[in-house]
Design a protein around this motif. Structure first.
Motif, PDB file in Angstrom:
ATOM      1  N   GLN A 178      24.608 -84.580  35.650  1.00 52.48           N
ATOM      2  CA  GLN A 178      25.947 -85.025  35.274  1.00 52.48           C
ATOM      3  C   GLN A 178      26.830 -85.181  36.507  1.00 52.48           C
ATOM      4  O   GLN A 178      27.725 -86.016  36.528  1.00 52.48           O
ATOM      5  CB  GLN A 178      26.595 -84.045  34.289  1.00 52.48           C
ATOM      6  CG  GLN A 178      27.909 -84.554  33.707  1.00 52.48           C
ATOM      7  CD  GLN A 178      28.402 -83.729  32.536  1.00 52.48           C
ATOM      8  OE1 GLN A 178      27.788 -82.745  32.137  1.00 52.48           O
ATOM      9  NE2 GLN A 178      29.537 -84.113  31.953  1.00 52.48           N
ATOM     10  N   THR A 185      46.162 -90.121  33.390  1.00 55.65           N
ATOM     11  CA  THR A 185      45.865 -89.146  32.350  1.00 55.65           C
ATOM     12  C   THR A 185      46.989 -89.171  31.328  1.00 55.65           C
ATOM     13  O   THR A 185      48.161 -89.352  31.670  1.00 55.65           O
ATOM     14  CB  THR A 185      45.655 -87.727  32.912  1.00 55.65           C
ATOM     15  OG1 THR A 185      45.104 -86.880  31.903  1.00 55.65           O
ATOM     16  CG2 THR A 185      46.943 -87.119  33.442  1.00 55.65           C
ATOM     17  N   LYS A 210      30.293 -88.803  32.177  1.00 60.35           N
ATOM     18  CA  LYS A 210      30.890 -88.289  30.950  1.00 60.35           C
ATOM     19  C   LYS A 210      29.955 -87.302  30.259  1.00 60.35           C
ATOM     20  O   LYS A 210      30.401 -86.369  29.594  1.00 60.35           O
ATOM     21  CB  LYS A 210      31.238 -89.442  30.012  1.00 60.35           C
ATOM     22  CG  LYS A 210      32.340 -90.338  30.546  1.00 60.35           C
ATOM     23  CD  LYS A 210      32.585 -91.532  29.629  1.00 60.35           C
ATOM     24  CE  LYS A 210      33.657 -92.451  30.219  1.00 60.35           C
ATOM     25  NZ  LYS A 210      33.852 -93.668  29.386  1.00 60.35           N
ATOM     26  N   LYS A 211      28.664 -87.520  30.425  1.00 57.87           N
ATOM     27  CA  LYS A 211      27.653 -86.612  29.891  1.00 57.87           C
ATOM     28  C   LYS A 211      26.396 -86.771  30.733  1.00 57.87           C
ATOM     29  O   LYS A 211      26.241 -87.773  31.449  1.00 57.87           O
ATOM     30  CB  LYS A 211      27.359 -86.905  28.420  1.00 57.87           C
ATOM     31  CG  LYS A 211      26.893 -88.316  28.143  1.00 57.87           C
ATOM     32  CD  LYS A 211      26.717 -88.519  26.643  1.00 57.87           C
ATOM     33  CE  LYS A 211      26.252 -89.955  26.357  1.00 57.87           C
ATOM     34  NZ  LYS A 211      26.081 -90.190  24.895  1.00 57.87           N
ATOM     35  N   ASN A 214      37.112 -82.869  30.590  1.00 56.96           N
ATOM     36  CA  ASN A 214      35.685 -83.079  30.384  1.00 56.96           C
ATOM     37  C   ASN A 214      34.956 -83.030  31.720  1.00 56.96           C
ATOM     38  O   ASN A 214      33.892 -82.400  31.850  1.00 56.96           O
ATOM     39  CB  ASN A 214      35.450 -84.428  29.695  1.00 56.96           C
ATOM     40  CG  ASN A 214      33.989 -84.703  29.445  1.00 56.96           C
ATOM     41  OD1 ASN A 214      33.262 -83.890  28.885  1.00 56.96           O
ATOM     42  ND2 ASN A 214      33.523 -85.875  29.866  1.00 56.96           N
ATOM     43  N   PHE A 215      35.530 -83.666  32.740  1.00 58.72           N
ATOM     44  CA  PHE A 215      34.933 -83.666  34.078  1.00 58.72           C
ATOM     45  C   PHE A 215      35.117 -82.317  34.767  1.00 58.72           C
ATOM     46  O   PHE A 215      34.201 -81.820  35.433  1.00 58.72           O
ATOM     47  CB  PHE A 215      35.546 -84.790  34.919  1.00 58.72           C
ATOM     48  CG  PHE A 215      35.389 -86.155  34.308  1.00 58.72           C
ATOM     49  CD1 PHE A 215      34.150 -86.608  33.895  1.00 58.72           C
ATOM     50  CD2 PHE A 215      36.482 -86.986  34.126  1.00 58.72           C
ATOM     51  CE1 PHE A 215      33.988 -87.863  33.329  1.00 58.72           C
ATOM     52  CE2 PHE A 215      36.343 -88.236  33.559  1.00 58.72           C
ATOM     53  CZ  PHE A 215      35.097 -88.685  33.153  1.00 58.72           C
ATOM     54  N   CYS A 231      31.346 -87.616  38.589  1.00 59.73           N
ATOM     55  CA  CYS A 231      30.912 -86.888  37.400  1.00 59.73           C
ATOM     56  C   CYS A 231      30.750 -87.848  36.234  1.00 59.73           C
ATOM     57  O   CYS A 231      31.655 -88.633  35.931  1.00 59.73           O
ATOM     58  CB  CYS A 231      31.948 -85.808  37.053  1.00 59.73           C
ATOM     59  SG  CYS A 231      31.478 -84.761  35.661  1.00 59.73           S
ATOM     60  N   ASP A 262      35.371 -79.365  33.413  1.00 61.76           N
ATOM     61  CA  ASP A 262      34.460 -78.376  32.832  1.00 61.76           C
ATOM     62  C   ASP A 262      33.036 -78.590  33.329  1.00 61.76           C
ATOM     63  O   ASP A 262      32.313 -77.621  33.607  1.00 61.76           O
ATOM     64  CB  ASP A 262      34.498 -78.466  31.303  1.00 61.76           C
ATOM     65  CG  ASP A 262      35.824 -77.979  30.719  1.00 61.76           C
ATOM     66  OD1 ASP A 262      36.561 -77.278  31.432  1.00 61.76           O
ATOM     67  OD2 ASP A 262      36.114 -78.313  29.554  1.00 61.76           O
ATOM     68  N   ALA A 263      32.621 -79.841  33.455  1.00 56.19           N
ATOM     69  CA  ALA A 263      31.268 -80.122  33.948  1.00 56.19           C
ATOM     70  C   ALA A 263      31.101 -79.650  35.383  1.00 56.19           C
ATOM     71  O   ALA A 263      30.058 -79.078  35.750  1.00 56.19           O
ATOM     72  CB  ALA A 263      30.970 -81.620  33.842  1.00 56.19           C
ATOM     73  N   GLY A 276      35.858 -89.250  38.014  1.00 55.32           N
ATOM     74  CA  GLY A 276      35.233 -89.257  36.707  1.00 55.32           C
ATOM     75  C   GLY A 276      34.780 -90.650  36.321  1.00 55.32           C
ATOM     76  O   GLY A 276      35.465 -91.638  36.623  1.00 55.32           O
ATOM     77  N   GLY A 285      42.665 -84.659  28.280  1.00 56.74           N
ATOM     78  CA  GLY A 285      41.365 -84.403  27.662  1.00 56.74           C
ATOM     79  C   GLY A 285      40.200 -84.941  28.454  1.00 56.74           C
ATOM     80  O   GLY A 285      39.204 -84.246  28.669  1.00 56.74           O
ATOM     81  N   SER A 286      40.299 -86.175  28.901  1.00 59.60           N
ATOM     82  CA  SER A 286      39.224 -86.787  29.683  1.00 59.60           C
ATOM     83  C   SER A 286      39.018 -86.056  31.003  1.00 59.60           C
ATOM     84  O   SER A 286      37.882 -85.776  31.403  1.00 59.60           O
ATOM     85  CB  SER A 286      39.542 -88.264  29.940  1.00 59.60           C
ATOM     86  OG  SER A 286      38.599 -88.840  30.803  1.00 59.60           O
TER      87      SER A 286
END
Length: 231
Positions: free
Chosen positions: A118, A136, A108-109, A144-145, A106, A147-148, A84, A140-141
């Motif tokens: 992405q 971690t 962040k956006k 984010n990766f 990946c 899910d992408a 990430g 949460g962070s």
């Protein structure tokens, strides 16, 4: 360059904690606690990014990470390793090399121009992806990766954090609900144990850190910080 040297998990955890102290990546400051981006007030801070600058240490940790993944997830369970943005990218490269796997990373956006990608690198549809981060806290962070990658057609059932806070109940629930097994080498309890053994701080400071690790939200609230983590 697959490595399959399997040390006991407690040995790996203890050695990583010692490494973090050795390279001055760990900071205890109970009297002047840190205000984290989440709003949490904490007497501890860790900078795992420093690991990339110490070749012998990072090489040993990649041996540990490879061994943990193969022992806990399996030997032929992944098609690539993903890092990430930004801290996870170098560790994805190191671990992919150890496991003889392709690497992707990946953002962040989506980058907002060109192909608006992405995910960078080649990830076939249905690829089984191992996501790695340097550390971690509550996941949460990392999600984010994750899910992408899932939205792009990858399958993520496992995550790897070299260092895991292991003090927030929200983290365990997030990984369980998200269908991801989290693998890690060391936690704050391992770091605190080394500090006690080596008498790196006085008992008052160490006891305050221990109080935070046992009740992080109460410790934070009592010092003007948040008393819950955001989703």
């Amino acid at each position: 360059m697959t490595s399959a040297s399997f040390a006991e998990p407690q040995v790996m955890a203890d050695l990583m904690a010692r490494m973090l102290w050795e390279i001055e990546a760990v900071h205890f400051s109970p009297d002047e606690p840190y205000k984290l981006s989440s709003g949490l007030v904490s007497p501890v801070y860790i900078d795992c990014r420093r690991l990339i600058s110490f070749p012998r240490i990072r090489s040993t940790l990649m041996d540990f990470a490879a061994a943990k993944i193969m022992a806990e997830a399996g030997f032929e369970q992944f098609d690539c390793v993903a890092g990430g943005e930004t801290a996870g990218i170098p560790f994805a490269a190191f671990l992919a090399e150890r496991l003889d796997l392709p690497m992707i990373y990946c953002r962040k956006k989506p980058k907002g121009y060109g192909k608006n990608a992405q995910i960078e690198g080649h990830m076939p549809e249905g690829a089984r992806v191992l996501v790695i981060e340097d550390l971690t806290t509550a996941g949460g962070s990392m999600f984010n990766f994750i899910d992408a990658i899932r939205n792009a057609g990858g399958i993520v059932n496992h995550g790897m954090a070299l260092f895991y806070y292991d003090i927030f109940a929200e983290a365990g629930k997030r990984f369980a609900d998200g269908g991801v097994d989290l693998h890690y080498i060391a936690t704050w309890q391992n770091v605190l144990a080394v500090a006690r053994e080596k008498k790196l701080f006085d008992d008052k400071a160490l006891d305050s850190v221990a109080d935070f690790l046992d009740q992080p939200m109460a410790w934070s609230k009592a010092r003007g910080g948040v008393d819950r983590l955001s989703a």
